[in-house]
Design an enzyme around this catalytic site. Sequence first.
Site, PDB file in Angstrom:
ATOM      1  N   GLN A   1       0.828  -1.210   0.000  1.00  0.00           N
ATOM      2  CA  GLN A   1       0.000   0.000   0.000  1.00  0.00           C
ATOM      3  C   GLN A   1       0.862   1.259   0.000  1.00  0.00           C
ATOM      4  O   GLN A   1       0.329   2.362  -0.091  1.00  0.00           O
ATOM      5  CB  GLN A   1      -0.926   0.021   1.226  1.00  0.00           C
ATOM      6  CG  GLN A   1      -2.003  -1.035   1.200  1.00  0.00           C
ATOM      7  CD  GLN A   1      -2.937  -0.983   2.392  1.00  0.00           C
ATOM      8  OE1 GLN A   1      -3.212  -2.012   2.986  1.00  0.00           O
ATOM      9  NE2 GLN A   1      -3.447   0.188   2.760  1.00  0.00           N
TER      10      GLN A   1
ATOM     11  N   ARG B   1      -8.884  -0.714   7.874  1.00  0.00           N
ATOM     12  CA  ARG B   1      -9.766   0.393   7.500  1.00  0.00           C
ATOM     13  C   ARG B   1     -10.027   1.356   8.643  1.00  0.00           C
ATOM     14  O   ARG B   1     -11.164   1.549   9.079  1.00  0.00           O
ATOM     15  CB  ARG B   1     -11.075  -0.179   6.993  1.00  0.00           C
ATOM     16  CG  ARG B   1     -11.483   0.546   5.724  1.00  0.00           C
ATOM     17  CD  ARG B   1     -12.533  -0.161   5.004  1.00  0.00           C
ATOM     18  NE  ARG B   1     -12.908   0.564   3.810  1.00  0.00           N
ATOM     19  CZ  ARG B   1     -13.809   0.136   2.962  1.00  0.00           C
ATOM     20  NH1 ARG B   1     -14.424  -0.991   3.184  1.00  0.00           N
ATOM     21  NH2 ARG B   1     -14.106   0.842   1.918  1.00  0.00           N
ATOM     22  N   CYS B   2      -8.960   1.934   9.076  1.00  0.00           N
ATOM     23  CA  CYS B   2      -9.038   2.840  10.198  1.00  0.00           C
ATOM     24  C   CYS B   2      -7.933   3.853   9.988  1.00  0.00           C
ATOM     25  O   CYS B   2      -7.021   3.586   9.239  1.00  0.00           O
ATOM     26  CB  CYS B   2      -8.700   2.080  11.454  1.00  0.00           C
ATOM     27  SG  CYS B   2      -7.122   1.259  11.244  1.00  0.00           S
TER      28      CYS B   2
ATOM     29  N   GLU C   1     -12.685   4.976   4.634  1.00  0.00           N
ATOM     30  CA  GLU C   1     -12.807   4.106   5.794  1.00  0.00           C
ATOM     31  C   GLU C   1     -13.917   4.539   6.745  1.00  0.00           C
ATOM     32  O   GLU C   1     -14.151   3.885   7.762  1.00  0.00           O
ATOM     33  CB  GLU C   1     -11.480   4.087   6.547  1.00  0.00           C
ATOM     34  CG  GLU C   1     -11.092   5.484   7.000  1.00  0.00           C
ATOM     35  CD  GLU C   1      -9.672   5.612   7.502  1.00  0.00           C
ATOM     36  OE1 GLU C   1      -8.838   4.770   7.134  1.00  0.00           O
ATOM     37  OE2 GLU C   1      -9.415   6.538   8.261  1.00  0.00           O
TER      38      GLU C   1
HETATM   39  N1  MCN Z   1     -13.642   9.788  -3.254  1.00  0.00           N
HETATM   40  C1  MCN Z   1     -14.505  10.647  -3.918  1.00  0.00           C
HETATM   41  N2  MCN Z   1     -14.946  11.789  -3.298  1.00  0.00           N
HETATM   42  C2  MCN Z   1     -14.548  12.097  -2.026  1.00  0.00           C
HETATM   43  C3  MCN Z   1     -13.692  11.230  -1.334  1.00  0.00           C
HETATM   44  C4  MCN Z   1     -13.231  10.076  -1.988  1.00  0.00           C
HETATM   45  O1  MCN Z   1     -14.881  10.351  -5.048  1.00  0.00           O
HETATM   46  N3  MCN Z   1     -14.960  13.207  -1.437  1.00  0.00           N
HETATM   47  C5  MCN Z   1     -13.115   8.596  -3.912  1.00  0.00           C
HETATM   48  C6  MCN Z   1     -11.607   8.693  -4.098  1.00  0.00           C
HETATM   49  O2  MCN Z   1     -11.221   9.453  -5.166  1.00  0.00           O
HETATM   50  C7  MCN Z   1     -11.189   7.241  -4.133  1.00  0.00           C
HETATM   51  C8  MCN Z   1     -12.142   6.616  -3.109  1.00  0.00           C
HETATM   52  O3  MCN Z   1     -13.291   7.470  -3.067  1.00  0.00           O
HETATM   53  O4  MCN Z   1     -11.365   6.712  -5.408  1.00  0.00           O
HETATM   54  C9  MCN Z   1     -11.535   6.527  -1.699  1.00  0.00           C
HETATM   55  O5  MCN Z   1     -10.873   7.719  -1.439  1.00  0.00           O
HETATM   56  P1  MCN Z   1     -10.208   8.183  -0.060  1.00  0.00           P
HETATM   57  O6  MCN Z   1     -11.249   8.439   0.927  1.00  0.00           O
HETATM   58  O7  MCN Z   1      -9.254   9.258  -0.389  1.00  0.00           O
HETATM   59  O8  MCN Z   1      -9.412   6.898   0.480  1.00  0.00           O
HETATM   60  P2  MCN Z   1      -8.109   6.242  -0.141  1.00  0.00           P
HETATM   61  O9  MCN Z   1      -8.207   6.247  -1.598  1.00  0.00           O
HETATM   62  O10 MCN Z   1      -6.918   6.783   0.503  1.00  0.00           O
HETATM   63  O11 MCN Z   1      -8.334   4.734   0.283  1.00  0.00           O
HETATM   64  C10 MCN Z   1      -7.984   4.262   1.561  1.00  0.00           C
HETATM   65  C11 MCN Z   1      -9.160   3.644   2.261  1.00  0.00           C
HETATM   66  C12 MCN Z   1      -8.657   2.803   3.357  1.00  0.00           C
HETATM   67  S1  MCN Z   1      -7.708   3.517   4.537  1.00  0.00           S
HETATM   68  C13 MCN Z   1      -8.909   1.456   3.395  1.00  0.00           C
HETATM   69  S2  MCN Z   1      -8.291   0.586   4.685  1.00  0.00           S
HETATM   70  C14 MCN Z   1      -9.698   0.842   2.363  1.00  0.00           C
HETATM   71  C15 MCN Z   1     -10.556   1.782   1.641  1.00  0.00           C
HETATM   72  O12 MCN Z   1      -9.946   2.908   1.328  1.00  0.00           O
HETATM   73  N4  MCN Z   1      -9.231  -0.223   1.688  1.00  0.00           N
HETATM   74  C16 MCN Z   1      -9.878  -0.628   0.548  1.00  0.00           C
HETATM   75  N5  MCN Z   1     -11.378   1.256   0.704  1.00  0.00           N
HETATM   76  C17 MCN Z   1     -11.012   0.114   0.051  1.00  0.00           C
HETATM   77  N6  MCN Z   1     -11.670  -0.297  -1.049  1.00  0.00           N
HETATM   78  C18 MCN Z   1     -11.236  -1.384  -1.714  1.00  0.00           C
HETATM   79  N7  MCN Z   1     -11.904  -1.795  -2.811  1.00  0.00           N
HETATM   80  N8  MCN Z   1     -10.139  -2.092  -1.312  1.00  0.00           N
HETATM   81  C19 MCN Z   1      -9.466  -1.742  -0.209  1.00  0.00           C
HETATM   82  O13 MCN Z   1      -8.392  -2.416   0.159  1.00  0.00           O
HETATM   83 CU1  CUM Z   2      -5.836   1.519   8.865  1.00  0.00          CU
HETATM   84  S1  CUM Z   2      -6.569   0.476   7.231  1.00  0.00           S
HETATM   85 MO1  CUM Z   2      -6.459   1.770   5.742  1.00  0.00          MO
HETATM   86  O1  CUM Z   2      -5.905   2.983   6.665  1.00  0.00           O
HETATM   87  O2  CUM Z   2      -5.277   1.178   4.817  1.00  0.00           O
END
Ligand code: MCN
Ligand code: CUM
Length: 784
Positions: free
Chosen positions: A221, A368-369, A738
């Site tokens: 990741q 997911r935290c 998350e």
């Molecule tokens: N997004 C959006 N509009 C927003 C916020 C987000 O369209 N206002 C979209 C983003 O562009 C992205 C998705 O939603 O495509 C998630 O965005 P974001 O909240 O920025 O999170 P991350 O991309 O950093 O993803 C991490 C988060 C975490 S910490 C875990 S754990 C997790 C999760 O995402 N693991 C996943 N969702 C998951 N989903 C899948 N399919 N697989 C994982 O391993």
């Molecule tokens: Cu702590 S689970 Mo996500 O933050 O990859």
Amino acid sequence: MTQEHTAEHWLGRSVKRKEDDRFLQGKGNYVDDINLPGMLHMSILRSPVAHARIISIDTSAAEALPGVVAVVTGELLAQHNLAWMPTLSGDTQAVLATDKVRMQGQEVACVIAEDPYVAHDALELIEVDYDPLPVVVTPQQSLEPGAPVIRDDKEDKHDNRVYHWEAGDAEATARAFEQADRVVSFDTFYPRCHPAPMETCGCVADVNPVTGKATIYMTSQAPHVHRTVFALVAGLPEHNIQIISPDIGGGFGNKVPVYPGYVVATAASLLIGRPVKWIEDRTGNLISTGFARDFYMKGQLALDNDGKMLGLRVNMLSDQGYAYADAQPSKLRAGLFHIVTGSYDIPAAHVVTDGAYTNKAPGGVAYRCSFRVTEASFFIERLVQTAAYELGIDPVELRRRNFIKPEQFPYTSATGFVYDSGNYEQAMDKALEMLGYEDLKAEQARAREEGKLLGIGLASFTEVVGAGPSKDYDILGLKMFDSAELRVHPTGKAILKIGVQTQGQGHETTFAQIVANELGIPPQDILVQHGDTDNTPYGLGTYASRSTPTAGAATAMVSRKLREKARQLAAHLLEVAPEDLEWVGDRFQVRGAPDRQTTIQEAAFAAYTNHPQGMEAGLEGVTYYDPPNMTYPFGTYAVAVEVDRGTGQWKVRRVVAVDDCGVRINPMIVEGQIMGGLTEGFAMAAMELITFDELGNCIGSNFSDYLIPTSWETPKFELGETVTPSPHHPIGAKGVGESATVGSPAAFVNAVVDALAHAGVRELEMPIGPDKVWKALAEAGLAE
Ligand code: MCN
Ligand code: CUM
């Protein structure tokens, strides 16, 4: 006559996921899909016992098995100074055990063979003589005087305490408790669970014997962070390490840490001169990699008679396993647990946190935290419900009286976070309306009279995501920021390279939408590249819902940089001053003469074919973005359950989830994220549990013991939305990936407890199986 030009809008649009073309056709490219010429296979021998001295390891029979190329032990690694490696919290973890094993499932030896089955079979031929030691399976045992010292490999370590950390103001909190009319206590345990991604961890390490370059395909990741760790651990030059994280079958935090298998496979490839593949089996994944939670929390809330919250005191004790391996920022050693005041305006708070070593697998950050936000959010939402019962105030009303008000933002919490924005009451009201709260309350009262048990549970969570402002957040000293590099080709098509790494979140689509929104290049014309350290700018990776707040912001910023250059190009083409041009979403128009225009594609072409003398050719740039603050998504989840008095079974009737993550880039993807998160929240509340017997045997090492929900068990979700943009994010987005896993477990538990609350039940420990409910029913005199 001139016609008003309207460019297409790319934010707030449910563009279909580009990546699904390959996923839906079975054409994804996972680590196990990588096969290189001459590749060998590695299998790991794991300790059957939780704590023991290693007397001897005899590998001769395994080495003699035809097809076996080498057997690697800790002793061999120690000769290369590789027996131990740093964790992302600056602790150490064994790569292969030398002196002792400290958890069941610990890596003891690796077989490298021509064939994966031979490698596996050879494990049984390795003879290890273990001298068992007393086992510590809880942090309470661990901190008792006289407990066996688990990390006696460290010269100066004479007990099992990992950290003691305090936040907030002890004195102000003590004063608040003196002035309080009421003090409500709550004590709970958030048990261990595991992210269990569909694809387990693994790698293909390929060290070129001629150039010495290590190319490592890896379930990561955070590829850039891992490359730096590899460089520091192995002393390899960083430009000679390329980490490629291809498609990842889910991460959920499980693929943030560095695991011994990656290190051994790389060392083996270096020593043998051939590529080495290691693919973890399911049990290996469940018993040895990044666990989550295992957090004991107790605290008190001070209130006045009207239910106004005055102070909060929390003590938490964390089971870290045998190594401290969370990815905690060094300034916040309890992680983001400091957000434990939640959505409430609590003037004083004091948090005391302790971490302890046990003979269990290391973990902590995963699932997911954001660095312990999950536990904090669970605790405050459970505590608030308990306080509502004790004061005889409806849980909705108690929340309403204490929410931070919209006009209080930016709001500085008692533990020092500056919440960027929020409107908690609006989100709660929306959820209540969707649920039909008043009607349901009335139905609940009628049901009770008829002897039926209906429970309603709420959680009004606030998260803190998007690390980070680099002044406060780091991993192993690496400051947290993120990056985006954008190149627009002569024909107006583009490639975007980002420092974060998708595991299924849909970045190839949403990040293209961000560029499209800024430049008007349609998403299908933009290739998003990530997960390859040679071909993307440095970034800290994807976890803690940080991608959108950091690399997403960087993407908007770099697009804006290019737009300014495009303005210069358009001015040159149109022979006007740059200030005379107006941007209308996908082109520049001359102010007052809108017929005279240059599209972004025309400007891009000119950047390579007709740029003014003195201007650099090309249309590309890179931005490293350091956010001024975290983002604070929030929402209210409301759950209604029915509990069967005869069996203790509980059934979910409704799940209403109102999320506010500011501006949504792609609503469909956001909803997918929320539904996935709600499924996990339900799973933690109902069935997911990793536990241990007194000898430290892991119970939950396979999918018949560790229960994950299928679509059959998963309830239906009803989603709602409010929009409170982040004031500092360039497009007003907050992270959301998350939120539902963080927020929803408390809503599910609150609902089950609520069904029994009138009989005095206040706590049911997760996962709430029918056995626990049945026992509570019996004790409360409700069993039938
Ligand atoms: N997004 C959006 N509009 C927003 C916020 C987000 O369209 N206002 C979209 C983003 O562009 C992205 C998705 O939603 O495509 C998630 O965005 P974001 O909240 O920025 O999170 P991350 O991309 O950093 O993803 C991490 C988060 C975490 S910490 C875990 S754990 C997790 C999760 O995402 N693991 C996943 N969702 C998951 N989903 C899948 N399919 N697989 C994982 O391993
Ligand atoms: Cu702590 S689970 Mo996500 O933050 O990859």
